[in-house]
Design a protein around this motif. Structure first.
Motif, PDB file in Angstrom:
ATOM      1  N   PRO A   9       0.947  -1.247   0.044  1.00 62.12           N
ATOM      2  CA  PRO A   9       0.016  -0.038  -0.198  1.00 62.12           C
ATOM      3  C   PRO A   9       0.997   1.323  -0.032  1.00 62.12           C
ATOM      4  CG  PRO A   9      -0.842  -1.567   1.542  1.00 62.12           C
ATOM      5  CD  PRO A   9       0.526  -2.108   1.149  1.00 62.12           C
ATOM      6  N   ALA A  10       0.461   2.215  -0.666  1.00 63.36           N
ATOM      7  CA  ALA A  10       1.046   3.426  -0.712  1.00 63.36           C
ATOM      8  C   ALA A  10       1.378   4.054   0.823  1.00 63.36           C
ATOM      9  CB  ALA A  10       0.479   4.449  -1.507  1.00 63.36           C
ATOM     10  N   GLU A  11       0.456   4.005   1.602  1.00 66.90           N
ATOM     11  CA  GLU A  11       0.514   4.680   2.858  1.00 66.90           C
ATOM     12  C   GLU A  11       1.831   3.860   3.608  1.00 66.90           C
ATOM     13  OE1 GLU A  11      -3.659   4.913   1.799  1.00 66.90           O
ATOM     14  OE2 GLU A  11      -2.238   3.173   1.565  1.00 66.90           O
ATOM     15  N   ILE A  12       1.795   2.583   3.555  1.00 60.29           N
ATOM     16  CA  ILE A  12       3.039   1.817   3.858  1.00 60.29           C
ATOM     17  C   ILE A  12       4.478   1.971   3.450  1.00 60.29           C
ATOM     18  CG2 ILE A  12       4.106  -0.546   4.456  1.00 60.29           C
ATOM     19  CD1 ILE A  12       1.494   0.002   6.044  1.00 60.29           C
ATOM     20  N   ALA A  13       4.385   2.284   2.173  1.00 65.61           N
ATOM     21  CA  ALA A  13       5.739   2.657   1.314  1.00 65.61           C
ATOM     22  C   ALA A  13       6.129   3.862   1.935  1.00 65.61           C
ATOM     23  CB  ALA A  13       5.467   2.510   0.021  1.00 65.61           C
ATOM     24  N   GLU A  14       5.206   4.862   1.820  1.00 67.09           N
ATOM     25  CA  GLU A  14       5.554   6.293   2.495  1.00 67.09           C
ATOM     26  C   GLU A  14       6.018   6.365   3.765  1.00 67.09           C
ATOM     27  OE1 GLU A  14       3.197   9.227  -0.541  1.00 67.09           O
ATOM     28  OE2 GLU A  14       2.226   8.963   1.165  1.00 67.09           O
ATOM     29  N   ALA A  15       5.406   5.466   4.682  1.00 65.95           N
ATOM     30  CA  ALA A  15       5.781   5.397   6.122  1.00 65.95           C
ATOM     31  C   ALA A  15       7.196   4.953   6.334  1.00 65.95           C
ATOM     32  CB  ALA A  15       4.953   4.765   6.690  1.00 65.95           C
ATOM     33  N   ARG A  16       7.374   3.691   5.636  1.00 68.48           N
ATOM     34  CA  ARG A  16       8.612   2.966   5.737  1.00 68.48           C
ATOM     35  C   ARG A  16       9.698   3.351   4.963  1.00 68.48           C
ATOM     36  NH1 ARG A  16       7.875  -1.967   8.719  1.00 68.48           N
ATOM     37  NH2 ARG A  16      10.110  -1.881   8.347  1.00 68.48           N
ATOM     38  N   TYR A  17       9.557   3.937   4.040  1.00 66.95           N
ATOM     39  CA  TYR A  17      10.749   4.176   2.814  1.00 66.95           C
ATOM     40  C   TYR A  17      10.612   5.556   2.568  1.00 66.95           C
ATOM     41  CZ  TYR A  17      10.109  -0.708   2.536  1.00 66.95           C
ATOM     42  OH  TYR A  17       9.870  -2.163   2.826  1.00 66.95           O
ATOM     43  N   GLY A  18      11.589   6.157   1.989  1.00 62.46           N
ATOM     44  CA  GLY A  18      12.008   7.562   1.587  1.00 62.46           C
ATOM     45  C   GLY A  18      11.493   7.884   0.168  1.00 62.46           C
ATOM     46  N   MET A  19      10.250   7.540  -0.038  1.00 55.62           N
ATOM     47  CA  MET A  19       9.747   8.016  -1.268  1.00 55.62           C
ATOM     48  C   MET A  19       8.480   8.609  -1.023  1.00 55.62           C
ATOM     49  SD  MET A  19      11.668   6.827  -3.929  1.00 55.62           S
ATOM     50  CE  MET A  19      12.937   5.901  -4.144  1.00 55.62           C
ATOM     51  N   PHE A  20       7.805   9.282  -1.968  1.00 55.14           N
ATOM     52  CA  PHE A  20       6.469   9.778  -1.917  1.00 55.14           C
ATOM     53  C   PHE A  20       5.755   8.975  -3.022  1.00 55.14           C
ATOM     54  CE2 PHE A  20       7.468  13.970  -0.392  1.00 55.14           C
ATOM     55  CZ  PHE A  20       6.880  13.581   0.991  1.00 55.14           C
ATOM     56  N   VAL A  21       4.661   8.361  -2.994  1.00 58.77           N
ATOM     57  CA  VAL A  21       3.831   7.776  -4.078  1.00 58.77           C
ATOM     58  C   VAL A  21       2.836   8.762  -4.570  1.00 58.77           C
ATOM     59  CG1 VAL A  21       2.547   5.739  -4.573  1.00 58.77           C
ATOM     60  CG2 VAL A  21       4.138   5.441  -2.732  1.00 58.77           C
ATOM     61  N   ASP A  22       3.202   9.416  -5.392  1.00 57.16           N
ATOM     62  CA  ASP A  22       2.046  10.328  -6.104  1.00 57.16           C
ATOM     63  C   ASP A  22       1.137  10.019  -6.911  1.00 57.16           C
ATOM     64  OD1 ASP A  22       4.000  12.363  -5.383  1.00 57.16           O
ATOM     65  OD2 ASP A  22       5.007  12.939  -7.385  1.00 57.16           O
ATOM     66  N   GLN A  23       1.201   8.776  -7.471  1.00 54.26           N
ATOM     67  CA  GLN A  23      -0.003   8.123  -8.324  1.00 54.26           C
ATOM     68  C   GLN A  23       0.240   6.639  -8.257  1.00 54.26           C
ATOM     69  OE1 GLN A  23      -0.960   9.868 -12.175  1.00 54.26           O
ATOM     70  NE2 GLN A  23      -0.581   7.700 -13.115  1.00 54.26           N
ATOM     71  N   VAL A  24      -1.178   6.216  -8.290  1.00 53.22           N
ATOM     72  CA  VAL A  24      -1.319   4.620  -8.704  1.00 53.22           C
ATOM     73  C   VAL A  24      -2.515   4.736  -9.526  1.00 53.22           C
ATOM     74  CG1 VAL A  24      -1.581   2.263  -7.545  1.00 53.22           C
ATOM     75  CG2 VAL A  24      -0.193   3.822  -6.574  1.00 53.22           C
ATOM     76  N   ALA A  25      -2.344   4.254 -10.668  1.00 57.29           N
ATOM     77  CA  ALA A  25      -3.586   4.255 -11.468  1.00 57.29           C
ATOM     78  C   ALA A  25      -3.617   3.212 -12.649  1.00 57.29           C
ATOM     79  CB  ALA A  25      -3.626   5.583 -12.352  1.00 57.29           C
ATOM     80  N   LEU A  26      -4.563   2.847 -13.252  1.00 54.22           N
ATOM     81  CA  LEU A  26      -4.623   1.814 -14.194  1.00 54.22           C
ATOM     82  C   LEU A  26      -3.942   2.635 -15.630  1.00 54.22           C
ATOM     83  CD1 LEU A  26      -8.257   0.358 -14.102  1.00 54.22           C
ATOM     84  CD2 LEU A  26      -6.084  -0.527 -13.261  1.00 54.22           C
ATOM     85  N   ASN A  27      -3.183   1.719 -16.244  1.00 54.05           N
ATOM     86  CA  ASN A  27      -2.372   2.044 -17.449  1.00 54.05           C
ATOM     87  C   ASN A  27      -3.351   2.539 -18.619  1.00 54.05           C
ATOM     88  OD1 ASN A  27      -0.880   1.941 -19.821  1.00 54.05           O
ATOM     89  ND2 ASN A  27       0.090   0.315 -19.315  1.00 54.05           N
ATOM     90  N   PRO A  28      -3.213   3.661 -18.910  1.00 57.16           N
ATOM     91  CA  PRO A  28      -4.237   4.401 -19.923  1.00 57.16           C
ATOM     92  C   PRO A  28      -3.680   4.044 -21.273  1.00 57.16           C
ATOM     93  CG  PRO A  28      -2.558   5.925 -19.116  1.00 57.16           C
ATOM     94  CD  PRO A  28      -2.324   4.765 -18.591  1.00 57.16           C
ATOM     95  N   GLU A  29      -2.495   3.274 -21.627  1.00 56.85           N
ATOM     96  CA  GLU A  29      -2.128   3.038 -22.892  1.00 56.85           C
ATOM     97  C   GLU A  29      -3.001   2.151 -23.765  1.00 56.85           C
ATOM     98  OE1 GLU A  29       2.805   3.871 -22.267  1.00 56.85           O
ATOM     99  OE2 GLU A  29       2.072   1.727 -22.142  1.00 56.85           O
ATOM    100  N   PRO A  30      -2.879   2.156 -25.009  1.00 57.91           N
ATOM    101  CA  PRO A  30      -3.578   1.104 -25.854  1.00 57.91           C
ATOM    102  C   PRO A  30      -2.965  -0.193 -25.888  1.00 57.91           C
ATOM    103  CG  PRO A  30      -2.439   2.640 -27.403  1.00 57.91           C
ATOM    104  CD  PRO A  30      -2.415   3.344 -25.853  1.00 57.91           C
ATOM    105  N   GLY A  31      -3.921  -1.067 -26.115  1.00 55.45           N
ATOM    106  CA  GLY A  31      -3.331  -2.414 -26.232  1.00 55.45           C
ATOM    107  C   GLY A  31      -4.443  -3.278 -25.589  1.00 55.45           C
ATOM    108  N   GLY A  32      -4.626  -4.621 -26.094  1.00 55.79           N
ATOM    109  CA  GLY A  32      -5.396  -5.693 -25.679  1.00 55.79           C
ATOM    110  C   GLY A  32      -6.934  -5.598 -25.774  1.00 55.79           C
ATOM    111  N   GLU A  33      -7.219  -4.984 -27.085  1.00 59.35           N
ATOM    112  CA  GLU A  33      -8.593  -4.769 -27.406  1.00 59.35           C
ATOM    113  C   GLU A  33      -9.030  -6.292 -28.125  1.00 59.35           C
ATOM    114  OE1 GLU A  33      -6.699  -0.974 -27.305  1.00 59.35           O
ATOM    115  OE2 GLU A  33      -6.307  -2.731 -28.369  1.00 59.35           O
ATOM    116  N   GLY A  34     -10.431  -6.416 -28.012  1.00 57.46           N
ATOM    117  CA  GLY A  34     -10.735  -7.499 -28.564  1.00 57.46           C
ATOM    118  C   GLY A  34     -12.210  -8.003 -28.231  1.00 57.46           C
ATOM    119  N   ARG A  35     -12.786  -8.832 -28.741  1.00 59.83           N
ATOM    120  CA  ARG A  35     -14.304  -9.154 -28.169  1.00 59.83           C
ATOM    121  C   ARG A  35     -14.315  -9.181 -26.870  1.00 59.83           C
ATOM    122  NH1 ARG A  35     -17.774  -9.493 -26.015  1.00 59.83           N
ATOM    123  NH2 ARG A  35     -19.850 -10.423 -26.155  1.00 59.83           N
ATOM    124  N   TRP A  36     -13.350  -9.888 -26.332  1.00 49.52           N
ATOM    125  CA  TRP A  36     -13.038  -9.456 -24.649  1.00 49.52           C
ATOM    126  C   TRP A  36     -11.717  -8.846 -24.474  1.00 49.52           C
ATOM    127  CZ3 TRP A  36     -15.180 -13.944 -27.094  1.00 49.52           C
ATOM    128  CH2 TRP A  36     -16.622 -14.225 -26.633  1.00 49.52           C
TER     129      TRP A  36
END
Length: 552
Positions: free
Chosen positions: A412-439
């Protein structure tokens, strides 16, 4: 109760108890561990094994880890004759050339279980330790050429002898890490897991008797074998070849020979070992065990019996059978390529049986340096989640670990920020194209880590960075795995493999994991589902028009 019984109800009680004990071992180790890679990500596994080292029952955790533990115990039995294995002994191994199987970061701990003077089995666990020395923090270098560069080697040695700790081994471990407090906590958590497992197994042997316990274990393995053979008998026998180009241009080849009694896999015609992208022979067997079980009997018990029909043929000196002193820091990327290649071969020869390609990489990301708040060295090891492939009737799941990495979680971002020296600015789904199909294929993720101090480091190893996850039946291929480093001066650097890249305050580490492959012709996707994808952000209007001919 001391008399032998073949009562199936008693056997069933013992067999289910073993699964519960393995899970309890897992929970005990998780709760006592110091590192988020263990207690959050769950980068560990536990098992109970038969006296000869075959897996009797497995707990939760990484499937590829569970398959290590039988091979580790059998490696110990090769080194130590049975008359040198005594009650109270405990063994440790992280060395792939001495039963460790994977790489030096993964420590195997195992203990024999004695009821009186009778060896009735083993308990074992494995967990990833964030740093075991070597020439780079995190101990995983894509530039390593020999295992000596990757950290301290523990070649199947006793850390307890008849209940007495071997302090010399503990001292060697503590001094060969940049994170001694974390390593110490993770080590003793593993010891705690073994002790609870041993205690619970002895409760079973003393309640039902040793002979009945061992007969129940043997019966459980026979069940696994019967189910696997029944699945093989339903398949058309034959020889099935497949080959696939990799990101670096190398060609990986596989030959499957299927009969009613055997599932044989020939890997002899493959590239020679190179750098740190190699797998041990046992590690390659694990990748094939996972693919075999996925294809034949995914619901059956994952014990030693179900893998008896599997035969693996390798050639020493190749990437699938590294020989000493070859490096194995990124063994996981070799094994996951083999796992995915096997599934792709089966999808090609048996259409519709397995889903389309997934992001199929551990996407191991190692970051660290001096913590800006405490001044202490920190190392974060993050496997990443990504998109799975679609299959007939179903879109692929988004934001999942690969089937190879299994029952694990992202930190979790909260654990990462609390335990490590990084900020987690964003966690989102990949917006890039690819994987289109009937499903459509599931979406990968886009994560932004912002660095909080100067002189920190970034190491990583991603495959499917050039060759995307494969579509089926007219479905589009997915997107790619990669890391983009955005500097404060506006410069942008793109990586798939890198070691000890210096990152400074304000730099953003942008992680992109792949969208899975699609299944079926995109022209057949209903407009209502396309509209839903647009609303949920899975699809842009431009891509909807280009691929599906859809206009909102």
């Amino acid at each position: 109760m001391t008399d032998l019984t073949h009562d199936p109800v008693t056997f069933d009680i013992i067999q289910n108890a073993l699964e519960a004990i393995a899970d309890e071992m897992f929970v005990a180790q998780r709760k006592a561990s110091m590192s988020a890679i263990i207690y959050e990500v769950l980068d560990l596994s536990s098992s109970i094994l038969a006296p000869n080292g075959d897996i009797a029952a497995a707990g939760a955790g990484i499937p590829a880890f569970i398959g290590v533990l039988d091979k580790a115990v059998k490696g110990i039995l090769k080194k130590y004759p049975l008359d040198q294995v005594r009650p109270g002994d405990m063994f440790a191994s992280n060395d792939p050339y001495y039963g460790g199987v994977t790489h030096l970061n993964d420590m195997v701990l195992t203990s024999p279980i004695f009821d009186g003077d009778r060896l009735v089995g083993w308990v074992a666990n494995i967990a990833h330790w964030n740093d075991v020395g070597g020439n780079v923090p995190g101990s995983m270098s894509s530039e390593a050429t020999e295992i000596f560069q990757e950290g301290v080697r523990i070649p199947a040695v006793k850390i307890f002898e008849e209940g007495r700790p071997n302090q010399a081994v503990f001292d060697i471990l503590y001094v060969n890490t940049r994170l001694p407090d974390f390593l110490k906590g993770d080590l003793w958590a593993g010891i705690a897991g073994l002790r609870i497992g041993e205690r619970r197994v002895l409760e079973l042997t003393r309640k039902y008797g040793v002979e009945t316990y061992l007969a129940a274990v043997a019966d459980y393995m026979d069940l696994g074998e019967r189910r696997a053979l029944a699945a093989l008998k339903a398949l058309p026998p034959g020889v099935y070849d497949y080959e696939e180009e990799q990101d670096d241009g190398a060609i990986h080849k596989i030959r499957l020979t299927i009969s009613a009694e055997k599932f044989s896999v020939d890997l002899t015609d493959n590239p020679g070992q190179k750098g740190s992208n190699n797998s041990s022979r046992e590690g390659s067997e694990i990748a094939l065990q996972l693919a075999f079980k996925t294809f034949t009997d995914p619901e059956g018990p994952g014990n030693g019996g179900c893998f008896r029909p599997l035969e693996v043929i390798t050639k020493p000196g190749t990437i699938f059978h590294v020989v000493e002193p070859g490096a194995l820091g990124y063994y996981s990327e070799v094994e996951i390529r083999l796992f995915d290649l096997t599934l792709r071969a089966l999808a090609h020869h048996f259409p519709g049986v397995v889903p389309s390609g997934n992001f199929a990489s551990i996407c191991g990301t190692v970051m660290g340096g001096k913590h800006p708040d405490t001044g202490r060295h920190y190392t974060i090891v993050e496997p990443q989640i990504g998109g799975w492939g679609a299959w007939q009737g179903h879109d692929g799941p988004s934001g999942q670990f690969s089937g190879f990495h299994g029952e694990t979680f992202n930190c979790p971002a909260e654990i990462a920020e609390a335990r490590y020296g990084m900020f987690v600015d964003q966690v989102a789904l990949n917006p890039e194209p690819g994987g289109e199909g009937r499903w459509r294929g599931g979406k990968g993720i886009e994560v932004h880590y912002r660095v909080r101090g100067d002189g920190n480091f970034l190491s990583l190893g991603y495959t499917r960075s050039r060759m995307p996850p494969w579509g089926q039946g007219g479905g589009r291929d997915g997107s790619l795995n990669y890391v983009e480093l955005r500097r404060t001066d506006g410069a942008v650097e793109r990586y798939a493999f890198a070691t000890n890249v210096v990152v400074n305050t304000g730099d953003v580490i942008r992680i992109m994991t792949a969208n899975g492959g699609g299944f079926g012709d995109p022209a057949d996707r209903p407009e209502a589902e396309i509209a839903r994808d647009l609303r949920n952000g899975y699809l842009t209007p431009e891509r909807a028009a280009e691929v599906y001919g859809y206009k909102a």
